[in-house]
Motif scaffolding. Structure first.
Motif, PDB file in Angstrom:
ATOM      1  N   VAL A 164      26.616 -71.424 -67.160  1.00 37.38           N
ATOM      2  CA  VAL A 164      26.394 -72.167 -68.361  1.00 37.38           C
ATOM      3  C   VAL A 164      24.932 -72.161 -68.745  1.00 37.38           C
ATOM      4  O   VAL A 164      24.634 -72.138 -69.772  1.00 37.38           O
ATOM      5  N   PHE A 165      24.028 -72.524 -67.756  1.00 34.19           N
ATOM      6  CA  PHE A 165      22.725 -72.558 -68.047  1.00 34.19           C
ATOM      7  C   PHE A 165      22.172 -71.292 -68.366  1.00 34.19           C
ATOM      8  O   PHE A 165      21.326 -71.128 -69.354  1.00 34.19           O
ATOM      9  N   ASP A 166      22.623 -70.256 -67.852  1.00 32.62           N
ATOM     10  CA  ASP A 166      22.233 -68.814 -68.163  1.00 32.62           C
ATOM     11  C   ASP A 166      22.691 -68.680 -69.774  1.00 32.62           C
ATOM     12  O   ASP A 166      21.861 -68.252 -70.234  1.00 32.62           O
TER      13      ASP A 166
ATOM     14  N   LYS B 130      35.622 -75.792 -53.751  1.00 32.59           N
ATOM     15  CA  LYS B 130      35.706 -76.092 -55.253  1.00 32.59           C
ATOM     16  C   LYS B 130      34.057 -76.526 -55.705  1.00 32.59           C
ATOM     17  O   LYS B 130      33.674 -76.119 -56.620  1.00 32.59           O
ATOM     18  N   LEU B 131      33.233 -77.085 -54.810  1.00 35.88           N
ATOM     19  CA  LEU B 131      31.932 -77.212 -55.201  1.00 35.88           C
ATOM     20  C   LEU B 131      31.182 -75.994 -55.298  1.00 35.88           C
ATOM     21  O   LEU B 131      30.532 -76.100 -56.163  1.00 35.88           O
ATOM     22  N   SER B 132      31.581 -75.053 -54.456  1.00 36.68           N
ATOM     23  CA  SER B 132      30.799 -73.846 -54.509  1.00 36.68           C
ATOM     24  C   SER B 132      31.012 -73.167 -55.920  1.00 36.68           C
ATOM     25  O   SER B 132      30.295 -72.549 -56.708  1.00 36.68           O
ATOM     26  N   ASP B 133      32.428 -73.253 -56.331  1.00 38.93           N
ATOM     27  CA  ASP B 133      32.599 -72.587 -57.755  1.00 38.93           C
ATOM     28  C   ASP B 133      32.100 -73.462 -58.958  1.00 38.93           C
ATOM     29  O   ASP B 133      31.665 -72.642 -59.718  1.00 38.93           O
ATOM     30  N   GLN B 134      31.994 -74.638 -58.737  1.00 37.15           N
ATOM     31  CA  GLN B 134      31.701 -75.437 -59.749  1.00 37.15           C
ATOM     32  C   GLN B 134      30.030 -75.007 -59.967  1.00 37.15           C
ATOM     33  O   GLN B 134      29.247 -75.001 -61.127  1.00 37.15           O
ATOM     34  N   GLY B 135      29.358 -74.679 -58.694  1.00 33.86           N
ATOM     35  CA  GLY B 135      27.833 -74.621 -58.942  1.00 33.86           C
ATOM     36  C   GLY B 135      27.572 -73.265 -59.354  1.00 33.86           C
ATOM     37  O   GLY B 135      26.663 -73.272 -60.249  1.00 33.86           O
ATOM     38  N   LYS B 136      28.559 -72.445 -59.252  1.00 26.32           N
ATOM     39  CA  LYS B 136      28.370 -71.148 -59.980  1.00 26.32           C
ATOM     40  C   LYS B 136      28.610 -71.138 -61.423  1.00 26.32           C
ATOM     41  O   LYS B 136      28.084 -70.725 -62.403  1.00 26.32           O
TER      42      LYS B 136
END
Length: 81
Positions: free
Chosen positions: A56-58, A45-51
């Motif tokens: 979003v920032f891109d 979950k954390l990995s997916d949220q980081g991506k």
């Protein structure tokens, strides 16, 4: 297990202890496996949220670069002459 065959009080007590130890070992192993699975799920979950946050920032960077120069707007309100 010889303690299962013998019928003395000591043999019965040893047999009960052996069964309790194996039961406790099974519980610990089951809890450990469940914990490992839960930790793996949280990591995913954390990995997916980081991506997703990176994406979003891109997109925000692209929007900022597209709209780099603001469009001049007509002033509104009271105008003094």
């Amino acid at each position: 297990m010889l303690s299962c065959v013998l019928s003395s009080d000591r043999a019965i007590a040893v047999n009960i202890r052996i069964i309790r130890v194996f039961t406790k070992m099974r519980e610990v192993m089951t809890d450990t496996l469940a914990l490992k699975l839960e930790i793996g799920h949280i990591k995913k979950k954390l990995s997916d949220q980081g991506k997703n946050i990176g994406l979003v920032f891109d997109y925000l960077d692209e929007l900022i670069n597209k709209n780099g120069s603001p469009v001049p707007r007509k002033q509104i309100g009271y105008k003094s002459e």
